[in-house]
Design a protein around this motif. Sequence first.
Motif, short mmCIF file in Angstrom:
data_model
loop_
_atom_site.label_atom_id
_atom_site.label_comp_id
_atom_site.label_asym_id
_atom_site.label_seq_id
_atom_site.Cartn_x
_atom_site.Cartn_y
_atom_site.Cartn_z
N ASP A 1 0.80 -1.22 0.00
CA ASP A 1 0.00 0.00 0.00
C ASP A 1 0.84 1.27 0.00
O ASP A 1 0.33 2.37 -0.17
CB ASP A 1 -0.92 0.04 1.24
CG ASP A 1 -1.95 -1.07 1.20
OD1 ASP A 1 -2.19 -1.60 0.10
OD2 ASP A 1 -2.50 -1.40 2.26
N PHE B 1 0.88 3.51 -3.17
CA PHE B 1 -0.39 4.22 -3.30
C PHE B 1 -0.47 5.41 -2.33
O PHE B 1 -0.81 6.52 -2.70
CB PHE B 1 -1.55 3.26 -3.06
CG PHE B 1 -2.85 3.95 -2.72
CD1 PHE B 1 -3.59 4.56 -3.72
CD2 PHE B 1 -3.30 4.02 -1.41
CE1 PHE B 1 -4.77 5.21 -3.41
CE2 PHE B 1 -4.47 4.68 -1.10
CZ PHE B 1 -5.21 5.27 -2.10
N GLU B 2 -0.13 5.15 -1.08
CA GLU B 2 -0.27 6.22 -0.09
C GLU B 2 0.69 7.37 -0.35
O GLU B 2 0.37 8.53 -0.14
CB GLU B 2 -0.08 5.64 1.33
CG GLU B 2 -1.19 4.66 1.67
CD GLU B 2 -1.55 4.66 3.14
OE1 GLU B 2 -0.94 5.43 3.90
OE2 GLU B 2 -2.43 3.87 3.51
N LEU C 1 -0.88 9.22 -3.30
CA LEU C 1 -2.09 9.91 -2.87
C LEU C 1 -1.75 11.30 -2.37
O LEU C 1 -2.50 12.26 -2.55
CB LEU C 1 -2.75 9.09 -1.75
CG LEU C 1 -4.04 9.65 -1.14
CD1 LEU C 1 -5.18 9.60 -2.14
CD2 LEU C 1 -4.43 8.86 0.11
N LEU D 1 0.29 12.46 -18.21
CA LEU D 1 -0.26 12.90 -16.93
C LEU D 1 0.85 13.28 -15.97
O LEU D 1 0.65 14.03 -15.02
CB LEU D 1 -1.11 11.78 -16.30
CG LEU D 1 -2.38 11.42 -17.06
CD1 LEU D 1 -3.07 10.22 -16.43
CD2 LEU D 1 -3.34 12.59 -17.12
N PHE E 1 -6.23 15.58 -13.20
CA PHE E 1 -6.65 14.18 -13.09
C PHE E 1 -5.80 13.44 -12.07
O PHE E 1 -5.38 12.31 -12.29
CB PHE E 1 -6.59 13.49 -14.46
CG PHE E 1 -7.60 14.04 -15.42
CD1 PHE E 1 -8.92 13.60 -15.39
CD2 PHE E 1 -7.25 15.02 -16.34
CE1 PHE E 1 -9.87 14.12 -16.25
CE2 PHE E 1 -8.20 15.55 -17.21
CZ PHE E 1 -9.51 15.10 -17.17
N VAL E 2 -5.60 14.09 -10.95
CA VAL E 2 -4.77 13.49 -9.91
C VAL E 2 -5.35 12.14 -9.47
O VAL E 2 -4.61 11.18 -9.24
CB VAL E 2 -4.63 14.44 -8.69
CG1 VAL E 2 -3.90 13.76 -7.56
CG2 VAL E 2 -3.89 15.70 -9.12
N ASN E 3 -6.67 12.03 -9.42
CA ASN E 3 -7.25 10.75 -9.00
C ASN E 3 -6.89 9.62 -9.96
O ASN E 3 -6.69 8.49 -9.54
CB ASN E 3 -8.78 10.85 -8.90
CG ASN E 3 -9.21 11.61 -7.66
OD1 ASN E 3 -8.37 11.99 -6.84
ND2 ASN E 3 -10.51 11.83 -7.52
N ASP E 4 -6.84 9.95 -11.24
CA ASP E 4 -6.45 8.91 -12.20
C ASP E 4 -4.99 8.50 -12.01
O ASP E 4 -4.64 7.34 -12.18
CB ASP E 4 -6.68 9.40 -13.64
CG ASP E 4 -8.17 9.56 -13.93
OD1 ASP E 4 -8.77 8.60 -14.40
OD2 ASP E 4 -8.72 10.64 -13.63
N ASN F 1 -4.99 6.42 -8.86
CA ASN F 1 -5.66 5.13 -9.09
C ASN F 1 -4.76 4.08 -9.70
O ASN F 1 -4.94 2.90 -9.47
CB ASN F 1 -6.86 5.33 -10.02
CG ASN F 1 -8.10 5.70 -9.25
OD1 ASN F 1 -8.15 5.51 -8.03
ND2 ASN F 1 -9.09 6.23 -9.93
N SER F 2 -3.80 4.53 -10.50
CA SER F 2 -2.97 3.52 -11.14
C SER F 2 -2.01 2.86 -10.14
O SER F 2 -1.31 1.92 -10.49
CB SER F 2 -2.22 4.10 -12.34
OG SER F 2 -1.56 5.28 -11.98
N PHE F 3 -2.01 3.33 -8.90
CA PHE F 3 -1.16 2.69 -7.89
C PHE F 3 -1.96 1.84 -6.91
O PHE F 3 -1.41 1.33 -5.95
CB PHE F 3 -0.33 3.75 -7.14
CG PHE F 3 0.64 4.44 -8.05
CD1 PHE F 3 1.89 3.89 -8.29
CD2 PHE F 3 0.30 5.63 -8.69
CE1 PHE F 3 2.79 4.51 -9.15
CE2 PHE F 3 1.19 6.25 -9.56
CZ PHE F 3 2.43 5.70 -9.78
N ILE F 4 -3.28 1.75 -7.13
CA ILE F 4 -4.08 0.86 -6.26
C ILE F 4 -3.89 -0.56 -6.74
O ILE F 4 -4.06 -0.85 -7.90
CB ILE F 4 -5.58 1.23 -6.30
CG1 ILE F 4 -5.79 2.54 -5.57
CG2 ILE F 4 -6.42 0.15 -5.63
CD1 ILE F 4 -7.24 2.95 -5.43
#
Lengths: 601, 379
Positions: free
Chosen positions: B309, B312-313, B316, B353, B370-373, B376-379
């Motif tokens: 994780d 991702f964190e 984020l 991006l 598009f920070v969420n995108d 997301n690619s690290f989930i």
Amino acid sequence: MALANQNIRNFSIIAHIDHGKSTISDRFIQVCEGLTEREMDNQVLDSMDIERERGITIKAQSVSLDFKSKDGETYHLNFIDTPGHVDFSYEVSRSLSACEGALLVVDASQGVEAQSVANCYTAIDLDLEVVPVLNKIDLPAADVFRVSQEIEEIIGIDATDAIHVSGKTGIGIEDLLEQLVERIPPPQGDPEAPLKALIIDSWFDNYLGVVSLVRVIDGKIGKKSKVMPMSTKAEYQVDNVGIFTPKRVEKNELVAGEVGYVIAGIKDIEAAKVGDTFTTVKNPAEKPLDGFKEIQPRVFAGMFPVSADDYENLRDALDKLHLNDASLHYEPETSQALGFGFRLGFLGMLHMEIVQERLEREYDLDLITTAPSVVYEVETTKGETISIHNPAELPAVNYIEEIREPIIRGTIMVPQEYVGNVISLCIEKRGIQKEMKYLGNQVTLDYLLPLSEVVLDFFDRLKSVSRGYASFDYELDHFEPAPLVKVDILINGEPVDALSIIVHKDFSQSRGRVLVERMREVIQRQMFDVAIQAAIGGNIIARSNVKALRKNVTAKCYGGDVSRKRKLLEKQKAGKKRMKQVGNVEIPQEAFLAVLKRDEN
Amino acid sequence: MTPIPLSLYVHIPWCVKKCPYCDFNSHQAKGEIPEAQYSDALINDLESELPQIWGRSIESIFIGGGTPSLYSAKAMDQLLSSLRERLTIRPNTEITMEANPGTFEQERFSAYRQAGINRLSIGIQSFNNKHLKALGRIHGANEAQKSTHIAKQAGFDNFNLDIMYGLPKQTIDQAIADLQQAIDANPTHISWYQLTIEENTLFHHSPPVTPNDEILWEMQQRGQKLLADAGYYQYEVSAYAKEGKQCRHNLNYWQFGDYLGIGAGAHGKISMPDGEIKRHTKYRHPEKYMGEGINGKARSSEKKLATEDLDFEFMLNAARLKEGFTKELFETRTLLSFSAVEEKLNTLIQKELIEYDNEKYKPTDKGWHFVNDIVNSFI
């Protein structure tokens, strides 16, 4: 000539979904003490989860029960459960031909439905003694008189001494068993003649290999004997025979008149096809039993793993499903848009849904399924005839002399008040009326309909225009030339092969428009504009546009509760699970089925 | 290896009234706030955490809420003294307190300043009475304006204004007017963020009508230009600062630094000497927190961050920064090898991006939206 055991009764139950076949069969098992109370799980016979959920039997099964009649004799009853859906009419006919009689179970509050009629005709064709049974007589809405009349008028069998039962409360069940023994004839067959055993069904068991459910017509089949299916003549040694009570009980042999299982070291159910005849190698029968057919799939669809890594898993899953479902056809297919996958052939729409559901549920695969299509026959300008299983394979217009589409003959039964709606629907679906019969309050309509229109959304529409009262059954009739064209869908200028459809020329414009509109609704906004077009050849017939998403960003993030942010993002991501990247556009699964769910407004 | 900076977050959970959009851990104050009791719990909570951070100094303190400005100046002074006694806090350490305009009095704010608070974050949200009402705020436009004067008078030369846009029925001009008024107050920092309907809020249950995407986009475009022209540099998705006035505390979150959280519902993240990264959470409800905190048992959960994780964190947070992050930052903060994310970053570079300038990976102008995108690619 020796005679088969005259205390045997082989029978099936013909019933519409929900008319109570399973409850009645459970009652039989109870009365005959086939299982102890503790072992009784409701609806014992529907063993697959999906069967139980949908209330539909997919595989044929059997139960052998001993019934002590009031006449002092003990009768050996073999109840053969048949698949209960229009997709499986061939299997039904094989199950029925293993019997001497059938119980026609009709819900006394609902009346006769088309599917029961079709199966009943099959039974009558096969010379079965059909015993009408009115179920659910405990319901206040039960109308014994009307439903008896319907049976007489529609099916044409005498229903004056129809047996009145309630599977739920158990009323009339013993009487039904007595009547069954009295009215259904014992098996004919000669135990001394060369072996003829009809394969009612075959399935694959991980420990036992292929298990075949058979009805021995003539002769005997015993352990250690060598047998062969007559269509292939491949030889196998019988390991094991026995019956289901419904528990599996081994026996030394099965004799003419009996129903049971045969295990013969067969590894592939293709080698023991439904309808084939087992005979002995030493003293083979001269002729196989009538009615054996190689079944052809009628509906085709592409299935592609969302993640390319799952291709091998999908292949393994299909191999495994095929172990138990010889009617499932599949071959590798490559789509420019969807990558590597398989083209699957099914018996019908229900079969397709079941397979898709099992692949996803039991094998945990994320799949993109393309809209189902039917087989088209194309005569090329060179004079060749080719079968098209996939719209993308349709040759260019200048190579086509003629396209022929499959036409079915459908029987619809519907209460009078909805006849108008149903006729309008059939006309809309390019149907041609062949016959219309008024029988009591029920009307029977016979239509020739293009299968492609039936595959589209016919079932759902029929249900809705008749408020659920119409029932439907069909069989393939013939192929017929039609002015058909291929409509391609282009996403950002690129044709997406998996979205192509073949439609009647008159509908091409409107369907193209609807399809483009549906695509616009299901394709989520992306980081850029997405142009959607429908085209016939080089002509654009409809267009639409999904505007670019401006942003996708969480406004606030200050340390704190990361797990909640994560959950939100995971949700977002899960929404994309069933998306397929085509070019740089993400297309959701619904888009590939959009052609099915046309909005009629 | 540079040590991982450590910040302290102190949560004061009470508000005069809960706002319908707020999903922070805040509770309506019923009568007097039990300051003494709460402070005791905070200190005992802190003491129980001390072994985790032995020998490390505190880079920044953020006192958030709730409404910390409901705390009396005296209580705040005592609290800060107690913190100093137990932690290594250098002079000039950024110490921010959140304050709401409805709670401003000159005397008290001067005393806060005296106590050592050197930065304020004022929850203005809007200067428009209609919108303040829609947001359920207890203050009006006048109080909003007055609060900035009081802050300055009290000696705060470093303060942030929280302003929201995309408010119910807000026009583009109104959003820009709010922002202009904020700029006119000459704060060092502006947090300008879009109203988001969060789960577990009143707005989530009965959502107000907010401007559509196109209007929001236009607001954002115009607002960003306005802020840039006024000398506020955007360094994070919603954070704008005058030169050198970035919020050190928040920057530490976004650079995946460590932080200790004390107070009801506070979260913390601490890198342990053995390379494990742990997250902890404190009891959310003030009563429960005080009951357990007084015995040094305020933690409601502790968990080790799973290795898988970490990327991702990190993203984020770090992908929110205009300046992005270096390989070194990634490796020192996550203790993962950069190869764990390199391939994914390269894909994001292909998608335009993310860009790489041979030193830092940072979101492109497009990626920025598009920070969420990206994350997301690290989930």
